[in-house]
Design a protein around this motif. Sequence first.
Motif, PDB file in Angstrom:
ATOM      1  N   ARG A  31       0.957  -1.167  -0.026  1.00 53.24           N
ATOM      2  CA  ARG A  31      -0.025  -0.011   0.069  1.00 53.24           C
ATOM      3  C   ARG A  31       0.978   1.226  -0.190  1.00 53.24           C
ATOM      4  O   ARG A  31       0.524   2.504  -0.726  1.00 53.24           O
ATOM      5  CB  ARG A  31      -1.044   0.263   1.482  1.00 53.24           C
ATOM      6  N   ALA A  32       2.088   1.188   0.743  1.00 53.13           N
ATOM      7  CA  ALA A  32       2.812   2.569   1.059  1.00 53.13           C
ATOM      8  C   ALA A  32       3.486   2.852  -0.656  1.00 53.13           C
ATOM      9  O   ALA A  32       3.598   3.877  -0.900  1.00 53.13           O
ATOM     10  CB  ALA A  32       3.892   2.228   1.785  1.00 53.13           C
ATOM     11  N   MET A  33       3.847   1.558  -1.346  1.00 53.24           N
ATOM     12  CA  MET A  33       4.434   1.835  -2.819  1.00 53.24           C
ATOM     13  C   MET A  33       3.451   2.329  -3.465  1.00 53.24           C
ATOM     14  O   MET A  33       3.296   3.317  -4.074  1.00 53.24           O
ATOM     15  CB  MET A  33       4.799   0.467  -3.164  1.00 53.24           C
ATOM     16  N   ALA A  34       2.053   1.753  -3.412  1.00 53.35           N
ATOM     17  CA  ALA A  34       0.967   2.229  -4.326  1.00 53.35           C
ATOM     18  C   ALA A  34       0.745   3.633  -4.127  1.00 53.35           C
ATOM     19  O   ALA A  34       0.092   4.467  -4.901  1.00 53.35           O
ATOM     20  CB  ALA A  34      -0.180   1.285  -4.298  1.00 53.35           C
ATOM     21  N   ARG A  35       0.512   4.049  -2.937  1.00 53.09           N
ATOM     22  CA  ARG A  35       0.060   5.505  -2.434  1.00 53.09           C
ATOM     23  C   ARG A  35       1.110   6.559  -3.290  1.00 53.09           C
ATOM     24  O   ARG A  35       0.715   7.773  -3.512  1.00 53.09           O
ATOM     25  CB  ARG A  35       0.281   5.786  -1.040  1.00 53.09           C
ATOM     26  N   GLN A  36       2.368   6.161  -3.597  1.00 54.71           N
ATOM     27  CA  GLN A  36       3.410   7.023  -4.351  1.00 54.71           C
ATOM     28  C   GLN A  36       3.022   7.225  -5.838  1.00 54.71           C
ATOM     29  O   GLN A  36       3.259   8.094  -6.549  1.00 54.71           O
ATOM     30  CB  GLN A  36       4.851   6.595  -4.355  1.00 54.71           C
ATOM     31  N   ILE A  37       1.838   6.594  -6.397  1.00 51.23           N
ATOM     32  CA  ILE A  37       1.591   6.821  -7.615  1.00 51.23           C
ATOM     33  C   ILE A  37       0.683   8.068  -7.868  1.00 51.23           C
ATOM     34  O   ILE A  37      -0.455   8.193  -7.226  1.00 51.23           O
ATOM     35  CB  ILE A  37       0.662   5.595  -8.395  1.00 51.23           C
ATOM     36  N   PRO A  38       1.278   8.961  -8.595  1.00 51.77           N
ATOM     37  CA  PRO A  38       0.563  10.223  -8.561  1.00 51.77           C
ATOM     38  C   PRO A  38      -0.774  10.393  -9.211  1.00 51.77           C
ATOM     39  O   PRO A  38      -1.646  10.877  -8.597  1.00 51.77           O
ATOM     40  CB  PRO A  38       1.571  11.065  -9.592  1.00 51.77           C
ATOM     41  N   ASP A  39      -0.914   9.611 -10.312  1.00 49.89           N
ATOM     42  CA  ASP A  39      -2.299   9.506 -10.865  1.00 49.89           C
ATOM     43  C   ASP A  39      -2.605   8.324 -11.207  1.00 49.89           C
ATOM     44  O   ASP A  39      -2.155   7.640 -12.270  1.00 49.89           O
ATOM     45  CB  ASP A  39      -2.333  10.366 -12.173  1.00 49.89           C
ATOM     46  N   PRO A  40      -3.707   7.626 -10.455  1.00 50.95           N
ATOM     47  CA  PRO A  40      -3.962   6.095 -10.896  1.00 50.95           C
ATOM     48  C   PRO A  40      -4.542   6.001 -12.019  1.00 50.95           C
ATOM     49  O   PRO A  40      -4.832   4.731 -12.495  1.00 50.95           O
ATOM     50  CB  PRO A  40      -4.925   5.832  -9.561  1.00 50.95           C
ATOM     51  N   ILE A 110       6.792   1.024 -10.854  1.00 47.50           N
ATOM     52  CA  ILE A 110       7.106   0.497  -9.528  1.00 47.50           C
ATOM     53  C   ILE A 110       7.884  -0.700  -9.453  1.00 47.50           C
ATOM     54  O   ILE A 110       7.535  -1.497 -10.180  1.00 47.50           O
ATOM     55  CB  ILE A 110       5.782   0.005  -8.809  1.00 47.50           C
ATOM     56  N   SER A 111       9.128  -0.636  -8.775  1.00 47.78           N
ATOM     57  CA  SER A 111      10.032  -1.529  -8.826  1.00 47.78           C
ATOM     58  C   SER A 111       9.985  -2.432  -7.539  1.00 47.78           C
ATOM     59  O   SER A 111      10.380  -1.833  -6.461  1.00 47.78           O
ATOM     60  CB  SER A 111      11.210  -1.141  -9.331  1.00 47.78           C
ATOM     61  N   GLY A 112      10.012  -3.695  -7.649  1.00 43.29           N
ATOM     62  CA  GLY A 112      10.258  -4.667  -6.484  1.00 43.29           C
ATOM     63  C   GLY A 112      11.540  -5.134  -6.593  1.00 43.29           C
ATOM     64  O   GLY A 112      11.813  -6.551  -6.128  1.00 43.29           O
ATOM     65  N   LEU A 113      12.669  -4.793  -7.499  1.00 41.42           N
ATOM     66  CA  LEU A 113      13.847  -5.447  -7.942  1.00 41.42           C
ATOM     67  C   LEU A 113      15.003  -5.276  -6.876  1.00 41.42           C
ATOM     68  O   LEU A 113      15.014  -4.191  -6.197  1.00 41.42           O
ATOM     69  CB  LEU A 113      14.344  -4.845  -9.338  1.00 41.42           C
ATOM     70  N   PRO A 139       7.632   9.254 -11.184  1.00 37.16           N
ATOM     71  CA  PRO A 139       8.469   8.558 -10.443  1.00 37.16           C
ATOM     72  C   PRO A 139       8.820   7.424 -10.686  1.00 37.16           C
ATOM     73  O   PRO A 139       7.843   6.534 -11.138  1.00 37.16           O
ATOM     74  CB  PRO A 139       7.691   8.794  -9.116  1.00 37.16           C
ATOM     75  N   LEU A 140      10.093   6.971 -10.430  1.00 39.04           N
ATOM     76  CA  LEU A 140      10.458   5.710 -10.106  1.00 39.04           C
ATOM     77  C   LEU A 140      10.346   5.343  -8.850  1.00 39.04           C
ATOM     78  O   LEU A 140      10.894   5.884  -8.114  1.00 39.04           O
ATOM     79  CB  LEU A 140      11.809   5.269 -10.635  1.00 39.04           C
ATOM     80  N   ILE A 141       9.484   4.446  -8.358  1.00 39.28           N
ATOM     81  CA  ILE A 141       9.250   4.164  -6.808  1.00 39.28           C
ATOM     82  C   ILE A 141       9.941   2.794  -6.494  1.00 39.28           C
ATOM     83  O   ILE A 141       9.638   1.770  -7.245  1.00 39.28           O
ATOM     84  CB  ILE A 141       7.555   4.023  -6.854  1.00 39.28           C
ATOM     85  N   GLN A 142      10.681   2.681  -5.538  1.00 40.03           N
ATOM     86  CA  GLN A 142      11.682   1.675  -5.218  1.00 40.03           C
ATOM     87  C   GLN A 142      11.797   1.342  -3.722  1.00 40.03           C
ATOM     88  O   GLN A 142      11.840   2.619  -3.010  1.00 40.03           O
ATOM     89  CB  GLN A 142      13.000   2.098  -5.789  1.00 40.03           C
ATOM     90  N   PHE A 143      11.844   0.114  -3.119  1.00 42.22           N
ATOM     91  CA  PHE A 143      11.703   0.075  -1.628  1.00 42.22           C
ATOM     92  C   PHE A 143      13.157  -0.441  -1.648  1.00 42.22           C
ATOM     93  O   PHE A 143      13.948  -0.943  -2.383  1.00 42.22           O
ATOM     94  CB  PHE A 143      10.794  -0.764  -1.197  1.00 42.22           C
ATOM     95  N   ARG A 177      12.089   0.732   3.505  1.00 44.78           N
ATOM     96  CA  ARG A 177      11.750   2.266   3.044  1.00 44.78           C
ATOM     97  C   ARG A 177      11.318   2.516   1.795  1.00 44.78           C
ATOM     98  O   ARG A 177      11.864   1.593   0.661  1.00 44.78           O
ATOM     99  CB  ARG A 177      13.220   2.966   3.369  1.00 44.78           C
ATOM    100  N   VAL A 178      10.555   3.080   1.403  1.00 37.68           N
ATOM    101  CA  VAL A 178      10.190   3.514   0.038  1.00 37.68           C
ATOM    102  C   VAL A 178      10.623   4.873  -0.215  1.00 37.68           C
ATOM    103  O   VAL A 178      10.585   6.069   0.341  1.00 37.68           O
ATOM    104  CB  VAL A 178       8.526   3.655   0.155  1.00 37.68           C
ATOM    105  N   HIS A 179      11.460   4.834  -1.378  1.00 38.27           N
ATOM    106  CA  HIS A 179      11.864   6.010  -2.183  1.00 38.27           C
ATOM    107  C   HIS A 179      11.349   6.253  -3.530  1.00 38.27           C
ATOM    108  O   HIS A 179      10.841   5.331  -4.191  1.00 38.27           O
ATOM    109  CB  HIS A 179      13.299   5.843  -2.276  1.00 38.27           C
ATOM    110  N   CYS A 180      11.174   7.399  -3.857  1.00 47.68           N
ATOM    111  CA  CYS A 180      10.834   7.916  -5.219  1.00 47.68           C
ATOM    112  C   CYS A 180      11.938   8.514  -5.755  1.00 47.68           C
ATOM    113  O   CYS A 180      12.574   9.503  -5.153  1.00 47.68           O
ATOM    114  CB  CYS A 180       9.754   8.979  -5.181  1.00 47.68           C
TER     115      CYS A 180
END
Length: 193
Positions: A31-40, A110-113, A139-143, A177-180
Amino acid sequence: MTASRTLFLRQLIRNPRQVSAIAPSSPFLSRAMARQIPDPRARVVEFGPGTGALTRGILSGGVPPANLTLLELDPVFARALAAEFPGVRVLNAGADRAADHCDPGVGAVISGLPLLSMPDPVALAIVRAAFAVLAAGAPLIQFTYGRRPSIAQSIIEALDLRAEERQFVPLNLPPARVHCYFRRSDTPLPRRG
Ligand SMILES: C[S@@+](CC[C@H](N)C(=O)[O-])C[C@H]1O[C@@H](n2cnc3c(N)ncnc32)[C@H](O)[C@@H]1O
């Protein structure tokens, strides 16, 4: 144990370097990663979805299945994802090939790599591929599990990126930790290379 956890464990044992995590991401991290998507409503691309832990959060966050593309290197995971997420575009392909499969103008990657566990040239090719398809300012969203940024400093500098730490998620194994990441300049990157 659920079927997707069993599948994750089986592929982890078969290919530990590629999977490179002890467990799928938790629903809290998802959910924390998905919340970073600026426009669904925009197109979203996910790198390394595995058993779909982050995919579930992206779809619950309101991204329509038809707007989501998954790039997963492991053919066993890719088959299971296609069965679980009808309507989502599932590609059994490396994330570094994103520009071969996706038109530019993507709203978020969104990257889980496990980028920090990869050799620098491999990680650089993947991050470059993300920004080759992302729209300007997207953004590229990466944890990451550690305290360091989730992308190596040399790559941040090579691609002129700006990092923002967005959220600490203690309820994940391990805590994450979630980074953009954003490009500082609007100069287009070549789609490959
Ligand atoms: C740490 S697991 C993460 C799975 C899931 N995203 C999660 O958060 O639970 C990493 C996943 O990335 C996939 N992977 C590794 N290298 C890849 C690459 N170059 N392109 C696409 N997928 C890759 C692995 O097969 C694995 O499914």
